[in-house]
Every structure is written in C-alpha cells, then in structure tokens.
Motif scaffolding. Structure first.
Motif, PDB file in Angstrom:
ATOM      1  N   MET A   1      38.699 -55.820  36.455  1.00 31.66           N
ATOM      2  CA  MET A   1      37.318 -56.104  36.860  1.00 31.66           C
ATOM      3  C   MET A   1      36.331 -55.274  36.055  1.00 31.66           C
ATOM      4  O   MET A   1      35.215 -55.742  35.769  1.00 31.66           O
ATOM      5  CB  MET A   1      37.149 -55.849  38.349  1.00 31.66           C
ATOM      6  N   ASP A   2      36.718 -54.055  35.688  1.00 34.66           N
ATOM      7  CA  ASP A   2      35.885 -53.234  34.811  1.00 34.66           C
ATOM      8  C   ASP A   2      35.568 -53.978  33.524  1.00 34.66           C
ATOM      9  O   ASP A   2      34.413 -54.066  33.089  1.00 34.66           O
ATOM     10  CB  ASP A   2      36.600 -51.913  34.487  1.00 34.66           C
ATOM     11  N   GLY A   3      36.628 -54.506  32.889  1.00 41.53           N
ATOM     12  CA  GLY A   3      36.444 -55.225  31.631  1.00 41.53           C
ATOM     13  C   GLY A   3      35.612 -56.479  31.787  1.00 41.53           C
ATOM     14  O   GLY A   3      34.759 -56.784  30.945  1.00 41.53           O
ATOM     15  N   MET A   4      35.836 -57.214  32.871  1.00 39.78           N
ATOM     16  CA  MET A   4      35.096 -58.456  33.081  1.00 39.78           C
ATOM     17  C   MET A   4      33.627 -58.189  33.386  1.00 39.78           C
ATOM     18  O   MET A   4      32.746 -58.938  32.948  1.00 39.78           O
ATOM     19  CB  MET A   4      35.757 -59.270  34.193  1.00 39.78           C
ATOM     20  N   LEU A   5      33.351 -57.138  34.145  1.00 35.56           N
ATOM     21  CA  LEU A   5      31.952 -56.796  34.424  1.00 35.56           C
ATOM     22  C   LEU A   5      31.226 -56.336  33.165  1.00 35.56           C
ATOM     23  O   LEU A   5      30.040 -56.642  32.981  1.00 35.56           O
ATOM     24  CB  LEU A   5      31.879 -55.708  35.501  1.00 35.56           C
ATOM     25  N   LEU A   6      31.919 -55.620  32.293  1.00 32.58           N
ATOM     26  CA  LEU A   6      31.307 -55.226  31.021  1.00 32.58           C
ATOM     27  C   LEU A   6      30.970 -56.451  30.182  1.00 32.58           C
ATOM     28  O   LEU A   6      29.943 -56.480  29.496  1.00 32.58           O
ATOM     29  CB  LEU A   6      32.245 -54.301  30.245  1.00 32.58           C
TER      30      LEU A   6
END
Length: 317
Positions: free
Chosen positions: A118-123
């Motif tokens: 989710m960190d990567g997708m939010l970025l």
C-alpha cells in the motif's frame, strides 16, 4: 531451550509446525538493551511524526486538499507498516523470547505485505496527483474530486490486500519445513519459502509474478507521471515558474527514491550476500528507517505542513 529445539528440528523435515523462532539481529546479550532502546526510540519517533502529520492535516481546513489527503493516508500506512514488526521485536528482547506462533507468523507476514504494498501504491497515486496539478492545473479541482480520491485509496487497499492474501495462501499450502528458525526479526515471506522442504518452483513463479505486478505497476505510474511533470517544467517560460512547480513535488520525489532505493538495496543485498545477519540489518533500513524519515521529509520541505503543525501545537499547548 531454543538451541535444543533447533538441533532437534535439523534432524529431519517437519510436517507439523506450530511455531517459528525469530533469530533477530544479534545473539550478543550485551547488545540486547541497546537494540531495545534504539528500536523503541525509532518506533516512538515514527509514531509521533506520522500522527502529527495526520492531526495537522485533519485539523487545518487549508490542508483539506487531495495532496494532503493522500499524505495523511501514507502516514497512516507507515504507522501500520512499522507497527507490524517493531513492537514484536521489542517484546522479544524484553522477554528474552524468540518464539512466534504459526498463525502469528502468517498474520504478521500478511499485514507486513499489505502495508508495504500500500505504501508503494499510495506513492503512485500521489505522483498522479502531482501530475494533474502541474500539467493540468485548470482542470485539477474537477479531475481530483473527492470521489476519485476516495476511490484511489480504496483501490490501493484492495490491491494490497489481494497481494498479501496470495502470499498467505501459498505459504498455507506448504506441507513441511526444513527448519523453524527465521534469520530475521520478523516473518519475512521470502525466508518462509526458503524453509519449505517441498518443491516450490511453481509457487515462487506465482509469487514473483504477483510481486512484479504490484511493484512494477506503481513504479511505472510514478515514472510516467514524473516524465510528464519534468517535460512540463522544462517548457515553463520562467525559472521562477520551474522552481515553484518542482518544489511542489520535491518531498514526494525524495520519499519515492528512499522507498524504492532501500527496497532495491534489500533485494540486492539478499541476492548477493551469504550472511543472513547482514540481510536482517539491511531490512531494518527498509522496514524501520524509511517510515521514520517520511514525516521529517514532508514537514521540513513543506511550508504548509510547518504552519499547520505550529497552529495545531499552539492550540494544544
């Protein structure tokens, strides 16, 4: 006790496993208090920094914009990401225990993948927001409407949840393990697969394929957004306009480089290094240091966040 069990486990494959042993970062008893203080301090700083950003964004009407909405969600994700691993390690150090149940290990692994993905997708979502703001400023309020913002966060969560459950289902299908000692301070999914005694070639292909999708797609979105942003900035007529445009995404670009840079570093370290301890130390940067630095990067490089934090702290005090 753990050493005796470890010797017993190495005598043959285990068809029934009820617990695993997390080896941690060091066996040296003298280092344990120092590790406890370091990780506890890091955890508290991370929690405080990310909570302050969330409170600043929610309490200040000037920050009720898509960019800061995504930032508060990123801070919430970072809190979940670091809370998945560090509290368990601190408890293990304090209790001198390294045991984690089978169910607990799979739960930790699933939540770790959920928040990491989710960190990567939010970025990636935040890079799209910057792309619309810089390349289509007149249409920004229409495009980045509240419905789309909520939908993008929901898609990020659902995609991350699917990724975590695919990993979970594959590990659940493992029928036996060669050992129960995990050479890290948390249940790393790649290490769990290495402990399997059955042929996991097909399962590895599925995991790497799914991982490539959920890592490559967000990174491709970030790359495309910044390609368009840089092209738009270079076409700007004045140097002041270029600086203003780039300054709005400088913090995000720094966090992207930190997130993917440390992630790639951990991957290359585990592929090249033959020392499990060094791999565990490398994973600390990715799982602990990155969530701690994110709020500092955004607050130190963003005047709006600084002002909102000052107003919030003044009201509180």
């Amino acid at each position: 006790m753990s050493k005796e069990l470890s010797k017993l486990h190495r005598t043959g494959n285990l068809t029934s496993v009820s617990e695993f042993f997390l080896l941690g970062l060091s066996d040296d008893p003298e280092l344990q208090p120092l590790l406890c203080v370091l990780f506890l301090s890091t955890y508290l700083v991370t929690m405080l920094g990310n909570l302050l950003i969330i409170l600043a964004v929610t309490s200040d009407p000037h920050l009720h914009t898509p960019m800061y909405f995504f930032l508060s969600n990123l801070s919430l994700t970072d809190i979940g990401f670091i809370s998945t691993t560090v509290p368990k390690m601190i408890v293990n150090i304090q209790t001198h225990g390294r045991v984690i149940s089978y169910v607990g290990c799979l739960t930790q692994m699933s939540i770790f993948i959920l928040f990491g993905c989710m960190d990567g997708m939010l970025l990636s979502v935040m890079s799209y927001d910057r792309f619309v703001a810089i390349c289509h400023p007149l249409h920004y309020p229409v495009i980045m409407n509240p419905r789309l913002c909520y939908s993008l966060v929901l898609v990020s969560f659902v995609g991350s949840f699917v990724d975590s459950q695919v990993h979970n289902l594959i590990v659940l299908q493992l029928t036996c393990f060669q050992d129960v000692e995990i050479s890290n301070f948390f249940c790393d999914p790649s290490l769990l697969l290495k402990l399997a005694c059955c042929n996991i070639f097909t399962k590895n292909i599925v995991i790497y394929f799914i991982g490539a999708i959920f890592a490559f797609l967000p990174f491709s979105g970030i790359f495309y957004s910044y390609y368009k942003i840089i092209s738009s900035i270079l076409r700007a007529s004045s140097s002041g306009g270029r600086y203003k445009a780039f300054s709005t995404c400088g913090s995000h670009l720094t966090v992207v480089c930190l997130f993917y840079g440390t992630g790639l570093g951990v991957y290359l370290s585990s592929a090249i290094s033959q020392s499990p301890r060094k791999d565990a130390l490398a994973s600390v940067v990715y799982t602990v240091v990155t969530p701690m630095l994110n709020p500092f990067i955004y607050s130190l490089r963003n005047r709006d966040i600084k002002r909102a934090l000052c107003r919030f702290l003044n009201k509180t005090i």
